[in-house]
Enzyme design. Structure first.
Site, mmCIF file in Angstrom:
data_model
loop_
_atom_site.group_PDB
_atom_site.id
_atom_site.type_symbol
_atom_site.label_atom_id
_atom_site.label_comp_id
_atom_site.label_asym_id
_atom_site.label_seq_id
_atom_site.Cartn_x
_atom_site.Cartn_y
_atom_site.Cartn_z
ATOM 1 N N GLY A 8 74.347 0.513 28.269
ATOM 2 C CA GLY A 8 73.253 -0.245 27.676
ATOM 3 C C GLY A 8 73.312 -1.722 28.015
ATOM 4 N N ILE A 45 70.128 5.244 23.160
ATOM 5 C CA ILE A 45 69.221 6.033 22.307
ATOM 6 C C ILE A 45 68.245 5.096 21.603
ATOM 7 C CG2 ILE A 45 70.858 7.929 21.875
ATOM 8 C CD1 ILE A 45 71.154 6.701 18.983
ATOM 9 N N ASP A 46 68.563 3.798 21.578
ATOM 10 C CA ASP A 46 67.766 2.846 20.788
ATOM 11 C C ASP A 46 66.445 2.447 21.463
ATOM 12 O OD1 ASP A 46 69.975 2.868 19.120
ATOM 13 O OD2 ASP A 46 70.818 1.028 19.963
ATOM 14 N N GLY A 81 69.255 2.861 15.686
ATOM 15 C CA GLY A 81 68.339 2.058 16.494
ATOM 16 C C GLY A 81 68.745 0.607 16.598
ATOM 17 N N ARG A 100 66.552 10.326 -3.361
ATOM 18 C CA ARG A 100 67.769 10.777 -2.668
ATOM 19 C C ARG A 100 67.823 10.107 -1.296
ATOM 20 N NH1 ARG A 100 68.790 12.226 -7.048
ATOM 21 N NH2 ARG A 100 69.529 14.268 -7.757
#
Ligand code: F6P
Length: 363
Positions: A117, A141-142, A185, A281
């Site tokens: 990255g 993945i971000d 992210g 939750r």
């Protein structure tokens, strides 16, 4: 035979193995190159003796379907800011890039492909400036790299998050609850926004749009008043309230990164403090989003990136990073590649469309 070095750096990401296989297969076909992998990013190169493996059909065959990386990885030990203990036992950071460049040259490599990255590509750029013939392959993945329209791993992460979201919807509905799902992210809201749209979330909170807790509460209340009786929220780990701070910002001594996490619990507390009545939750998806089998889209993208990276090696176009732009596999200079991040545009079409679908961003 010429010698090519491959390494994977930063957090792992579904598709890394497909890139490695793409490079290996394309190189093997030429019958001119031997391909080696450095274990744990450049730590393998710096180790004494060096910890390298020769890539062969036997260790690369079929790996494109596997998550993780056969070369291992780390987001610690960045040579630009290498952690060492000073005489008082305190951790200080020193620049070890020159030593790394010398070591790569002394090991006789004719080319290097560095898959990683933004942090890894900054290392690639520094090594290139020191005369290392290097090519970068973007990974995250971000989806936060501006020099490429997308990277492998992102679609898989969004799919995993969406599958999880779908499961939370049925239990939210059954219990009349508010479910908060926290996704990864870092400072970018891409995973959260895509998951929220795919899953049909009522609320999506992202770093690019600081939220007002009273607006989030008002959205929840209106759902209950209309008799819908449940709410599903997606929150990005880097999200924060207006004037608030990101959560979980523990700076690790051996890493330059802040470790995020726990914002789902903070949001839950804030909602209760604001008078939110329904049961709440929290679910933190965490590293599940990075694990397991890459989906087909990411395998294809990763394979193309691998083949393209080797093509750039053959063409001696060093100092470049592979990129996917306007539906084409191309390259940008490493200098360009590390300049800007890619953040969600709060006024862009994705956010507008999500709002048109009734989604609240708490703004
Ligand atoms: O950059 C990828 C990423 O998964 C981020 O989304 C997340 O904040 C971070 O890495 C987690 O890092 P680690 O694996 O060190 O906990």
């Amino acid at each position: 035979m010429k010698k090519l070095l491959v390494c994977t750096g930063g957090g792992d990401c579904p598709g890394l193995n497909a890139v490695i296989r793409g490079i290996f297969k394309a190189a093997k076909k030429t019958k001119e190159w031997e391909v080696y992998g450095s274990i744990e990013a450049f730590n393998g190169v710096m180790a004494e003796p060096p910890f390298l493996i020769k890539l062969k059909k036997s260790n690369v065959g079929g790996i494109h379907v596997k998550g993780g990386t056969i070369l291992k990885t780390t987001n610690k030990g960045n040579p630009l800011q290498f952690p060492v203990q000073d005489e008082n036992g305190d951790i200080v950071f020193e620049d070890r890039t020159e030593a790394l460049a010398e070591k790569i040259k002394s090991l006789g490599f004719d080319a290097v492909i560095n898959i990683g990255g933004d942090g890894s590509q900054k290392i690639s750029n520094a090594l290139f400036k020191l005369g290392v013939p290097i090519i970068g392959v973007p990974k995250t993945i971000d989806n936060d790299l501006s020099a490429t329209d997308t990277t492998f791993g992102f679609q898989t992460a969004v799919q995993i998050a969406t599958d999880s979201f779908d499961k939370l919807v049925t239990t939210a509905e059954s219990h009349h609850r508010v479910m908060i799902m926290e996704v990864m992210g870092r400072d970018a809201g891409w995973i959260a926004l895509h998951t929220a749209i795919a899953g049909g979330a009522e609320v999506c909170l992202i770093p690019e749009i600081p939220y007002d807790i009273n607006k989030v509460k008002a959205k929840i209340d209106s759902r209950y008043e209309k008799g819908r009786g449940f709410v599903n929220i997606v929150i990005a780990e880097g999200a924060k309230s207006r004037g608030g701070e990101v959560v979980g910002s523990v700076r690790e001594t051996v890493s330059e990164h802040l470790r995020l996490g726990g914002v789902a619990f903070q949001l839950s507390h804030e909602l209760k403090a604001a008078g939110c009545k329904p049961e709440i939750r929290e679910t933190v998806l965490g590293h599940i989003q990075r694990g397991g089998t890459p989906m087909a889209y990411d395998r294809v993208l990763a394979t193309m990136f691998g083949v393209k990276a080797f093509e750039l090696v053959q063409e001696q176009r060093f100092g470049q990073m592979v990129s996917f732009k306007n539906n084409d596999y191309t390259a940008v200079s490493l200098e360009e590649a590390v300049k800007d991040y890619n953040f969600v545009d709060p006024n862009g079409f994705l956010v507008k469309a999500a709002k048109a679908m009734g989604m609240s961003f708490g703004d």
